[in-house]
Scaffold this motif. Structure first.
Motif, mmCIF file in Angstrom:
data_model
loop_
_atom_site.group_PDB
_atom_site.id
_atom_site.type_symbol
_atom_site.label_atom_id
_atom_site.label_comp_id
_atom_site.label_asym_id
_atom_site.label_seq_id
_atom_site.Cartn_x
_atom_site.Cartn_y
_atom_site.Cartn_z
ATOM 1 N N GLN A 1 -3.314 -2.802 49.283
ATOM 2 C CA GLN A 1 -4.338 -3.183 48.440
ATOM 3 C C GLN A 1 -4.065 -2.988 46.959
ATOM 4 N N PHE A 2 -3.265 -2.073 46.795
ATOM 5 C CA PHE A 2 -3.036 -1.545 45.345
ATOM 6 C C PHE A 2 -1.240 -1.670 45.190
ATOM 7 N N ASP A 3 -0.858 -1.893 43.921
ATOM 8 C CA ASP A 3 0.260 -2.118 43.628
ATOM 9 C C ASP A 3 1.016 -0.711 43.388
ATOM 10 N N ARG A 4 2.314 -0.560 43.758
ATOM 11 C CA ARG A 4 3.045 0.616 43.998
ATOM 12 C C ARG A 4 2.858 1.548 42.631
ATOM 13 N N VAL A 5 3.078 0.968 41.766
ATOM 14 C CA VAL A 5 2.955 1.696 40.365
ATOM 15 C C VAL A 5 1.684 2.515 40.216
ATOM 16 N N THR A 6 0.672 1.665 40.506
ATOM 17 C CA THR A 6 -0.744 2.520 40.189
ATOM 18 C C THR A 6 -1.027 3.520 41.304
ATOM 19 N N LEU A 7 -0.393 3.104 42.695
ATOM 20 C CA LEU A 7 -0.307 4.313 43.671
ATOM 21 C C LEU A 7 0.353 5.557 43.024
ATOM 22 N N TYR A 8 1.663 5.140 42.631
ATOM 23 C CA TYR A 8 2.239 6.546 42.036
ATOM 24 C C TYR A 8 1.586 7.177 41.090
ATOM 25 N N ARG A 9 1.050 6.477 39.953
ATOM 26 C CA ARG A 9 0.285 7.117 38.830
ATOM 27 C C ARG A 9 -0.685 8.041 39.355
ATOM 28 N N ASN A 10 -1.683 7.629 40.415
ATOM 29 C CA ASN A 10 -2.629 8.277 40.787
ATOM 30 C C ASN A 10 -2.342 9.496 41.954
ATOM 31 N N LEU A 11 -1.370 9.374 42.435
ATOM 32 C CA LEU A 11 -0.670 10.409 43.311
ATOM 33 C C LEU A 11 -0.235 11.500 42.243
ATOM 34 N N LYS A 12 0.533 11.148 41.163
ATOM 35 C CA LYS A 12 1.010 12.020 40.143
ATOM 36 C C LYS A 12 -0.505 12.736 39.506
ATOM 37 N N THR A 13 -1.303 12.051 39.140
ATOM 38 C CA THR A 13 -2.527 12.584 38.626
ATOM 39 C C THR A 13 -3.316 13.673 39.477
ATOM 40 N N PHE A 14 -3.397 12.981 40.889
ATOM 41 C CA PHE A 14 -3.803 14.291 41.967
ATOM 42 C C PHE A 14 -2.952 15.287 41.955
ATOM 43 N N GLU A 15 -1.660 15.370 41.619
ATOM 44 C CA GLU A 15 -0.656 16.463 41.968
ATOM 45 C C GLU A 15 -0.972 17.540 40.507
ATOM 46 N N GLN A 16 -1.094 16.713 39.259
ATOM 47 C CA GLN A 16 -1.277 17.572 38.231
ATOM 48 C C GLN A 16 -2.590 18.291 37.884
ATOM 49 N N ASN A 17 -3.436 17.752 38.864
ATOM 50 C CA ASN A 17 -4.854 18.346 38.559
ATOM 51 C C ASN A 17 -5.371 19.457 39.952
ATOM 52 N N GLY A 18 -4.131 19.620 40.725
ATOM 53 C CA GLY A 18 -4.405 20.522 41.829
ATOM 54 C C GLY A 18 -5.266 20.070 43.010
ATOM 55 N N LEU A 19 -5.206 18.595 43.075
ATOM 56 C CA LEU A 19 -5.756 18.078 44.454
ATOM 57 C C LEU A 19 -4.730 17.828 45.569
ATOM 58 N N LEU A 20 -3.270 17.589 45.129
ATOM 59 C CA LEU A 20 -2.206 17.414 46.039
ATOM 60 C C LEU A 20 -1.139 18.283 45.786
ATOM 61 N N HIS A 21 -0.336 18.615 46.743
ATOM 62 C CA HIS A 21 1.005 19.364 46.159
ATOM 63 C C HIS A 21 1.975 18.372 47.137
ATOM 64 N N ARG A 22 3.163 18.767 46.550
ATOM 65 C CA ARG A 22 4.424 18.075 47.124
ATOM 66 C C ARG A 22 4.931 19.154 48.427
ATOM 67 N N VAL A 23 5.554 18.518 49.338
ATOM 68 C CA VAL A 23 5.758 19.122 50.698
ATOM 69 C C VAL A 23 7.190 19.053 50.830
ATOM 70 N N ALA A 24 7.773 20.135 51.106
ATOM 71 C CA ALA A 24 9.242 19.961 51.352
ATOM 72 C C ALA A 24 9.566 19.055 52.491
ATOM 73 N N SER A 25 10.882 18.664 52.394
ATOM 74 C CA SER A 25 11.281 17.528 53.338
ATOM 75 C C SER A 25 12.639 17.567 53.538
ATOM 76 N N GLU A 26 13.305 17.388 54.815
ATOM 77 C CA GLU A 26 14.638 17.647 54.853
ATOM 78 C C GLU A 26 15.294 16.298 54.484
ATOM 79 N N GLN A 27 14.426 15.302 54.478
ATOM 80 C CA GLN A 27 15.197 14.192 53.595
ATOM 81 C C GLN A 27 14.916 14.224 51.992
ATOM 82 N N ASP A 28 15.279 13.321 51.362
ATOM 83 C CA ASP A 28 15.242 13.307 49.942
ATOM 84 C C ASP A 28 13.901 12.571 49.610
ATOM 85 N N SER A 29 13.032 12.127 50.400
ATOM 86 C CA SER A 29 11.675 11.550 50.098
ATOM 87 C C SER A 29 10.716 12.769 49.955
#
Length: 139
Positions: free
Chosen positions: A45-73
């Motif tokens: 429904q939404f383009d990849r860049v817009t999705l990425y920007r919103n994830l970044k906004t959520f992370e910067q505002n304390g709503l999401l955090h990055r999770v360790a992964s054994e892959q590079d993703s």
């Protein structure tokens, strides 16, 4: 669990359709999600860049955090218990990756034990990933 509108309001993030949709995906799942998994859940429904920007906004505002992964993703999970704040994450908990269903779970109530680093080393962040079988995949 809070609704997307409540989470956005609480974190002082503008309420938009894509932000509500992304948060609905996280609320429906109890595990961390990659950008590709979120994109798939949103059915393109939404383009990849817009999705990425919103994830970044959520992370910067304390709503999401990055999770360790054994892959590079990169994977993201909802911050719990009001522990994360704007520009400061307090997600010192273990993460568990199931090697059968390949889901990564936050073990929020399992803190990382203190680790004594050798002299001269300075930790900026801790992430411990445990790999095994989740309760749904146990034999």
């Amino acid at each position: 669990m809070s609704t997307p509108i409540q989470l956005l309001k609480k974190h002082k993030i503008r309420n938009t359709p894509i932000r509500r949709a992304i948060l609905n995906v996280f609320i429906q799942k109890d595990y961390a999600l990659s950008h590709a998994q979120i994109e798939k859940a949103l059915n393109g429904q939404f383009d990849r860049v817009t999705l990425y920007r919103n994830l970044k906004t959520f992370e910067q505002n304390g709503l999401l955090h990055r999770v360790a992964s054994e892959q590079d993703s990169i994977q993201y999970a909802l911050c719990q218990d009001n522990s994360c704040q704007k520009h400061k994450h307090s997600d010192d908990h273990l993460h568990f990756r199931c090697n059968i269903c390949e889901r990564t779970f936050c073990l929020n109530h399992t803190p990382i034990p203190p680790i004594q680093l050798p002299q001269g080393f300075s930790a900026q962040e801790q992430q411990i990933l445990i790999i095994g079988h989740c309760p749904n995949c146990q034999d």
